[in-house]
Design a protein around this motif. Structure first.
Motif, PDB file in Angstrom:
ATOM      1  N   GLU A 259       1.117  -1.154   0.053  1.00 34.83           N
ATOM      2  CA  GLU A 259      -0.033  -0.084   0.045  1.00 34.83           C
ATOM      3  C   GLU A 259       1.385   1.218  -0.173  1.00 34.83           C
ATOM      4  O   GLU A 259       0.886   2.346  -0.778  1.00 34.83           O
ATOM      5  CB  GLU A 259      -1.068  -0.122   1.247  1.00 34.83           C
ATOM      6  N   ALA A 260       2.003   1.079   0.626  1.00 38.62           N
ATOM      7  CA  ALA A 260       2.979   2.379   0.333  1.00 38.62           C
ATOM      8  C   ALA A 260       4.086   2.576  -0.765  1.00 38.62           C
ATOM      9  O   ALA A 260       3.984   3.735  -0.858  1.00 38.62           O
ATOM     10  CB  ALA A 260       3.631   2.324   1.961  1.00 38.62           C
ATOM     11  N   ALA A 262       2.196   1.977  -3.467  1.00 40.49           N
ATOM     12  CA  ALA A 262       1.307   2.582  -4.290  1.00 40.49           C
ATOM     13  C   ALA A 262       1.717   3.641  -4.000  1.00 40.49           C
ATOM     14  O   ALA A 262       1.442   4.357  -5.690  1.00 40.49           O
ATOM     15  CB  ALA A 262       0.338   1.401  -4.261  1.00 40.49           C
ATOM     16  N   ALA A 263       1.678   4.566  -2.457  1.00 43.99           N
ATOM     17  CA  ALA A 263       1.134   5.497  -2.128  1.00 43.99           C
ATOM     18  C   ALA A 263       2.284   6.628  -3.132  1.00 43.99           C
ATOM     19  O   ALA A 263       1.935   7.035  -3.540  1.00 43.99           O
ATOM     20  CB  ALA A 263       0.440   5.912  -1.291  1.00 43.99           C
ATOM     21  N   SER A 266       2.067   6.397  -6.762  1.00 42.07           N
ATOM     22  CA  SER A 266       1.646   7.822  -6.971  1.00 42.07           C
ATOM     23  C   SER A 266       1.135   9.265  -6.679  1.00 42.07           C
ATOM     24  O   SER A 266       1.518   9.630  -7.805  1.00 42.07           O
ATOM     25  CB  SER A 266       0.134   7.495  -6.844  1.00 42.07           C
ATOM     26  N   ARG A 267       2.030   9.629  -5.505  1.00 41.15           N
ATOM     27  CA  ARG A 267       2.068  10.460  -5.032  1.00 41.15           C
ATOM     28  C   ARG A 267       3.012  11.220  -6.308  1.00 41.15           C
ATOM     29  O   ARG A 267       3.641  12.727  -6.522  1.00 41.15           O
ATOM     30  CB  ARG A 267       2.323  10.939  -3.648  1.00 41.15           C
TER      31      ARG A 267
END
Length: 324
Positions: A259-260, A262-263, A266-267
């Motif tokens: 999850e981290a 992907a974040a 994306s950021r």
């Protein structure tokens, strides 16, 4: 429940058990795995009083097997599907066992139906296939409706339908509050049914944990990412991840959950086409834990025969002007 505490056993110069210790809890299936010679069969034989330990103790519901009155009502076992008189019918085999435990023919017919042998109940066991003998052995284990069960390689000889049935049966038995110990070399089958796993090697316990804990430890938090390697590696390293670039351009990341990752990507505007957490199998965990405990290791065929590793090496060299 089954309690195994500090079991030691030698056969001549061979140490079969070297302090084997674990507990089989009620309400779950415990897988018992290890290489050949790890001490699994000896442990189960000691639990059932078939072998005497040199030291330590093995208890069923707090009592040694020899102290149990009507033991099949306390613990049912399948150690050897061939341990049946070939001249007896399936029903008669179970009838004499039932009589020894104060059980009647009605219970015999119930377990024959449970394992799917009603239609062949009056056939002699000597004509049974291995899968049918396995079912007969399981019927014997269930005869006393015991709260504890020990099954050694119960999937042997089973056809696909039988394997599915066996998986369902073990789960149902555990769901009913029974303590179920299943010894098997078939990791794929155990992964589907076991809640807990005891890994043995050279007579000792190498791991004693839930399947979830075992797989999490082996998975090691690795995540595979397919993205623009240089940009993604820089972003993820800056976010605290440890990044390795694989040969095919994918990234293997540790230290960051999926999850981290992907974040972060994306950021920072870094596109990615694939992101997958590494999911280890029970076989992966088993091989990792028993790497140094394998007693009988065959030679690698590829090492002995270069052609096995490289088929091109086996092809005859071409002769100019000659068709091959």
């Amino acid at each position: 429940m089954i309690t195994v505490n500090g079991l030691r056993k030698r056969f001549g110069a061979t140490t079969a058990l070297d302090g084997m210790t674990f507990t089989v809890q009620p309400g779950q299936v415990t897988g018992f795995v290890g290489p050949n010679g790890a001490g699994k069969s000896t442990t189960m034989r000691v639990v059932l009083g078939l072998d005497a330990a040199d030291a330590g103790e093995a208890l069923v519901d707090g009592h040694p097997y020899r102290a149990l009155c009507h033991p099949l009502r306390h613990v049912g076992s399948l150690l050897d599907a061939a341990a049946v008189s070939p001249g007896r019918t399936a029903r008669n085999h179970l009838l004499w066992l039932a009589h020894s435990q104060g059980l009647g023919p009605r219970r015999v017919d119930e377990v024959l139906d449970t394992v799917g042998l009603t239609s062949v109940a009056r056939r002699r066991a000597g004509g049974f296939s291995l899968g049918m003998r396995q079912r007969l052995g399981i019927a014997a284990a269930l005869l006393g409706d015991p709260p504890t069960l020990m099954l050694d390689e119960p999937f042997n000889g089973m056809d696909p339908e039988g394997i599915i049935w066996m998986r369902r049966l073990t789960r149902e038995l555990a769901a009913g509050g029974r303590a179920v110990l299943v010894s098997s070399h078939l990791m794929s089958q155990l992964q589907d049914i076991a809640d807990h796993v005891v890994v043995a090697g050279r007579g000792r316990v190498l791991a004693d944990a839930s399947v979830t804990q075992l797989l999490a430890a082996v998975s090691d938090g690795r995540v595979t990412v397919r993205s623009a390697a240089a940009r993604a590696a820089a972003v993820l390293a800056g976010g605290g991840g440890s990044v390795t670039v694989a040969g095919d351009g994918t990234l293997v990341v540790t230290g960051l959950p999926a999850e981290a990752i992907a974040a972060l990507l994306s950021r920072n505007g870094v596109p990615f086409s694939e992101l997958a957490a590494h999911r280890a199998t029970l076989e992966d965990a088993y091989l990792e834990l028993t790497r140094d405990a394998v007693e009988y290791r065959a030679a690698d065929p590829a090492a002995a025969d270069p052609a096995a590793a490289d088929p091109a090496a086996a092809a005859p060299a071409a002769t100019p002007g000659k068709a091959l």
